[in-house]
Design a protein around this motif. Sequence first.
Motif, mmCIF file in Angstrom:
data_model
loop_
_atom_site.group_PDB
_atom_site.id
_atom_site.type_symbol
_atom_site.label_atom_id
_atom_site.label_comp_id
_atom_site.label_asym_id
_atom_site.label_seq_id
_atom_site.Cartn_x
_atom_site.Cartn_y
_atom_site.Cartn_z
ATOM 1 N N LYS A 133 0.833 -1.213 0.000
ATOM 2 C CA LYS A 133 0.000 0.000 0.000
ATOM 3 C C LYS A 133 0.865 1.259 0.000
ATOM 4 N N ALA A 134 1.966 1.227 0.740
ATOM 5 C CA ALA A 134 2.848 2.398 0.817
ATOM 6 C C ALA A 134 3.460 2.708 -0.547
ATOM 7 N N THR B 176 2.257 1.751 -3.517
ATOM 8 C CA THR B 176 1.167 2.170 -4.404
ATOM 9 C C THR B 176 0.797 3.623 -4.138
ATOM 10 N N ARG B 177 0.680 3.990 -2.867
ATOM 11 C CA ARG B 177 0.332 5.367 -2.504
ATOM 12 C C ARG B 177 1.394 6.355 -3.000
ATOM 13 N N ARG C 118 0.964 6.803 -6.715
ATOM 14 C CA ARG C 118 -0.281 7.525 -7.051
ATOM 15 C C ARG C 118 -0.252 8.976 -6.594
ATOM 16 N N GLN C 119 0.596 9.311 -5.632
ATOM 17 C CA GLN C 119 0.749 10.718 -5.256
ATOM 18 C C GLN C 119 1.417 11.469 -6.404
ATOM 19 N N GLU D 111 9.806 6.354 0.155
ATOM 20 C CA GLU D 111 9.021 5.570 1.111
ATOM 21 C C GLU D 111 9.913 4.623 1.908
#
Length: 65
Positions: free
Chosen positions: A17-18, A20-21, A24-25, A59
């Motif tokens: 999720k990190a 992907t986020r 997408r940011q 990240e």
Amino acid sequence: MNQTFTVTGMTCGHCEKAVTRAIRQLDPQAEVKIDLPSGKVEVQSQQPRDALTRAIAEEGYGVAA
């Protein structure tokens, strides 16, 4: 443009999720597919590869060249 990255340090769903986020940011329209066991991250995005690599690295994950 389809780009594939080998990302190290992803071990769980939270990691997935990190990453992907982070992508997408940078590009909210990006399509992201992650194969956790192999560390492969496939991204469909018009963003330059170095920008996507930097977003993943920020990240805390390693990105192989």
